[in-house]
Write an enzyme that holds these catalytic residues in place. Structure first.
Site, mmCIF file in Angstrom:
data_model
loop_
_atom_site.group_PDB
_atom_site.id
_atom_site.type_symbol
_atom_site.label_atom_id
_atom_site.label_comp_id
_atom_site.label_asym_id
_atom_site.label_seq_id
_atom_site.Cartn_x
_atom_site.Cartn_y
_atom_site.Cartn_z
ATOM 1 C CB CYS A 127 -15.198 38.242 127.209
ATOM 2 S SG CYS A 127 -16.332 37.874 125.877
ATOM 3 C CG HIS A 269 -12.699 35.284 127.544
ATOM 4 N ND1 HIS A 269 -13.870 34.614 127.807
ATOM 5 C CD2 HIS A 269 -12.853 35.876 126.329
ATOM 6 C CE1 HIS A 269 -14.694 34.803 126.804
ATOM 7 N NE2 HIS A 269 -14.106 35.559 125.888
ATOM 8 C CG ASN A 299 -16.410 33.437 123.985
ATOM 9 O OD1 ASN A 299 -16.762 33.709 125.123
ATOM 10 N ND2 ASN A 299 -15.820 34.315 123.189
HETATM 11 N N1 ACO Z 1 -17.145 27.738 108.815
HETATM 12 C C1 ACO Z 1 -16.466 27.645 107.653
HETATM 13 N N2 ACO Z 1 -15.830 28.691 107.096
HETATM 14 C C2 ACO Z 1 -15.851 29.865 107.735
HETATM 15 C C3 ACO Z 1 -16.563 30.044 108.982
HETATM 16 C C4 ACO Z 1 -17.225 28.915 109.498
HETATM 17 N N3 ACO Z 1 -17.903 28.952 110.667
HETATM 18 N N4 ACO Z 1 -16.416 31.306 109.385
HETATM 19 C C5 ACO Z 1 -15.665 31.941 108.458
HETATM 20 N N5 ACO Z 1 -15.337 31.070 107.480
HETATM 21 C C6 ACO Z 1 -14.513 31.316 106.282
HETATM 22 C C7 ACO Z 1 -14.506 32.776 105.916
HETATM 23 O O1 ACO Z 1 -15.584 33.098 105.072
HETATM 24 C C8 ACO Z 1 -13.177 32.890 105.209
HETATM 25 O O2 ACO Z 1 -13.321 32.409 103.901
HETATM 26 P P1 ACO Z 1 -12.552 33.115 102.670
HETATM 27 O O3 ACO Z 1 -11.101 32.956 102.970
HETATM 28 O O4 ACO Z 1 -13.030 32.345 101.487
HETATM 29 O O5 ACO Z 1 -13.004 34.550 102.686
HETATM 30 C C9 ACO Z 1 -12.256 31.921 105.939
HETATM 31 O O6 ACO Z 1 -13.161 30.995 106.613
HETATM 32 C C10 ACO Z 1 -11.362 32.576 106.979
HETATM 33 O O7 ACO Z 1 -12.130 33.446 107.790
HETATM 34 P P2 ACO Z 1 -11.470 34.290 108.947
HETATM 35 O O8 ACO Z 1 -12.537 35.150 109.589
HETATM 36 O O9 ACO Z 1 -10.234 34.977 108.432
HETATM 37 O O10 ACO Z 1 -11.043 33.131 109.967
HETATM 38 P P3 ACO Z 1 -10.124 33.226 111.241
HETATM 39 O O11 ACO Z 1 -9.009 32.290 111.132
HETATM 40 O O12 ACO Z 1 -9.811 34.662 111.613
HETATM 41 O O13 ACO Z 1 -11.068 32.678 112.383
HETATM 42 C C11 ACO Z 1 -12.428 33.414 114.210
HETATM 43 C C12 ACO Z 1 -12.284 33.343 112.696
HETATM 44 C C13 ACO Z 1 -12.489 32.016 114.743
HETATM 45 C C14 ACO Z 1 -13.726 34.153 114.546
HETATM 46 C C15 ACO Z 1 -11.230 34.166 114.824
HETATM 47 O O14 ACO Z 1 -11.010 35.358 114.144
HETATM 48 C C16 ACO Z 1 -11.363 34.478 116.295
HETATM 49 O O15 ACO Z 1 -11.379 33.589 117.121
HETATM 50 N N6 ACO Z 1 -11.391 35.778 116.660
HETATM 51 C C17 ACO Z 1 -11.418 36.209 118.041
HETATM 52 C C18 ACO Z 1 -12.726 36.001 118.701
HETATM 53 C C19 ACO Z 1 -12.610 36.405 120.154
HETATM 54 O O16 ACO Z 1 -11.600 36.209 120.776
HETATM 55 N N7 ACO Z 1 -13.588 37.013 120.736
HETATM 56 C C20 ACO Z 1 -13.352 37.386 122.120
HETATM 57 C C21 ACO Z 1 -14.172 38.304 122.581
HETATM 58 S S1 ACO Z 1 -15.863 37.821 122.487
HETATM 59 C C22 ACO Z 1 -16.700 38.905 123.497
HETATM 60 O O17 ACO Z 1 -16.165 39.755 124.103
HETATM 61 C C23 ACO Z 1 -18.179 38.782 123.566
#
Ligand code: ACO
Length: 389
Positions: A127, A269, A299
């Site tokens: 990214c 990004h 994204n």
């Molecule tokens: N729908 C519903 N529930 C979900 C989903 C979903 N799509 N995905 C995860 N959950 C659940 C999980 O199972 C978890 O449940 P639990 O508490 O019972 O275990 C809960 O939601 C929380 O999950 P987390 O992974 O802790 O959620 P978080 O708030 O961290 O959000 C996310 C996840 C959106 C992926 C976030 O971590 C994020 O945006 N990370 C950064 C991504 C990024 O910036 N990437 C950039 C680079 S990409 C590249 O370079 C190609």
């Protein structure tokens, strides 16, 4: 050729500055909303929107690919720059989803545009790739080795997603954005850049695939991941992203000799709205100084910054002489920031533009004919050699 309306006296006649003089974007026709996604993945519009700010993303249909999206964005960027494909010296495509390992996606775009005087290569920095590529092109312009470059960020992320993994498949979309960068004696353009990497984080975000180590299902599955499918340690990447966005923007401002508060607009990004809000707080900037369109596109990896740039221009959020900060972060781990002092090209004379438009269209047609005839000639030569031998 583009000129600049800065009205400033040009500095040293030998000085070359790299200005953005053209821009364009392309997305597939079909949008996939969160509600549609939740019909086949265990998720909901509420969860996705609250955690990421995303409402929908565009998904390439069968006939579309990274190269076709890149080509469409490139055509638009050439239109705005009002230059001919044959004026280009370099084409760089930043992508994590290239058409092939080789030939490069950039070479395909070069062929389709009839940019026969341009070198072409793909750049892999996930990214952060678009900012890396723009920096490479700007440095080549400033060094005097090239005069005009086409820099593209293009992705079909939908092809490398595991559509059963709700922690990743809800985040990404397909698209492409392109800019034309051109040499000018007018001060401004790309002022400074910061490129960084931390390979110790290579296990946080990856697409296991064919490479110099044995790429088989067993290797991918040792980590519990699938071959050719993206995996991500979301919360760790989240923490990394908020840290490096603010750090690298501060560093690129210092390098350019300006204060962070002098920034008029940050084009980050587009990964997650919460990441952007946290980074704005860290920098002490208003959240509305961060361009965000993640709601509509998700994204799009290396394409997200040029797509957001196009939309910021369209929404008139960028004015002449504004300081614009670009910042990317992602797999590698990699991150990169760049500061641009915007110079808006003056409107072209209607007659010149019309003529150039026609010449561009002729060149696109020639490109198709030239490519086919070269392949055909090679086939005939091969046959003749076979008969002779
Ligand atoms: N729908 C519903 N529930 C979900 C989903 C979903 N799509 N995905 C995860 N959950 C659940 C999980 O199972 C978890 O449940 P639990 O508490 O019972 O275990 C809960 O939601 C929380 O999950 P987390 O992974 O802790 O959620 P978080 O708030 O961290 O959000 C996310 C996840 C959106 C992926 C976030 O971590 C994020 O945006 N990370 C950064 C991504 C990024 O910036 N990437 C950039 C680079 S990409 C590249 O370079 C190609």
């Amino acid at each position: 050729m583009a000129t600049f309306s800065s009205g400033e006296a040009h500095d040293d006649a030998a000085a070359r500055h790299a200005h953005v003089v053209g821009w364009g974007m392309a997305v597939p026709e079909s949008a996939l909303t969160n509600d549609e996604l939740s019909t086949f993945v265990d998720t909901s519009d509420d969860w996705i929107f609250a955690r990421t700010g995303i409402r929908q993303r565009f998904i390439a249909d069968e006939g579309e690919s990274t190269a076709t999206l890149a080509y469409r964005a490139a055509q638009q960027a050439l239109e705005v720059a009002d230059i001919l494909p044959t004026d280009l010296d370099l084409i760089v495509v930043a992508t994590s989803t290239p058409e092939n390992i080789f030939p490069s996606t950039a070479s395909l775009v070069q062929d389709w545009l009839n940019a026969h005087d341009a070198g072409a290569f793909d750049l892999s920095a996930a990214c952060s790739g678009f900012v890396y590529a723009l920096n490479m092109a700007a440095d080549s312009i400033r060094a005097g080795s090239i005069g005009a470059a086409l820099v593209i960020g293009a992705e079909t992320m939908s092809r490398i997603l595991d559509w059963q993994d709700r922690s990743t498949c809800i985040l990404f979309g397909d698209g492409a954005g392109a800019v034309v960068l051109q040499a000018s004696p007018a001060p401004g353009g790309v002022l400074s850049s910061v490129l960084r990497s931390d390979g110790a984080g290579s296990d946080l975000l990856a697409i296991p695939s064919v490479g110099s180590i044995d790429a088989d299902e067993s290797r991918a599955s040792t980590n519990g991941n699938k071959l050719y499918k993206m995996y991500m340690a979301g919360s760790e990447v989240f923490r990394f992203a908020t840290r490096v966005i603010s750090e690298s923007i501060e560093q690129t401002c210092t390098a350019a000799g300006i204060q962070v508060t002098d920034i008029d607009l940050v084009i980050p990004h587009q990964a997650n709205l919460r990441i952007l809000q946290a980074a704005a707080r860290k920098l002490g900037l208003d959240a509305d100084k961060f361009m965000s369109n993640v709601e509509h596109y998700g994204n799009t990896s290396a394409a997200s910054i040029p797509i957001a740039l196009c939309e910021a221009i369209e929404q008139q959020r960028i004015q002449d002489k504004d300081h614009i900060a670009l910042v990317g972060f992602g797999g590698g781990l990699t991150w990169a920031a760049m500061l641009i002092r915007w110079g808006v090209p003056e409107p072209r004379e209607q007659h010149g533009s019309m003529l150039n438009r026609q010449r561009r269209h002729v060149q696109y047609r020639i490109a198709r004919w030239r490519s086919r005839s070269r392949r055909w000639r090679r086939r005939v030569d091969r046959k003749v050699r076979e008969i002779r031998d």
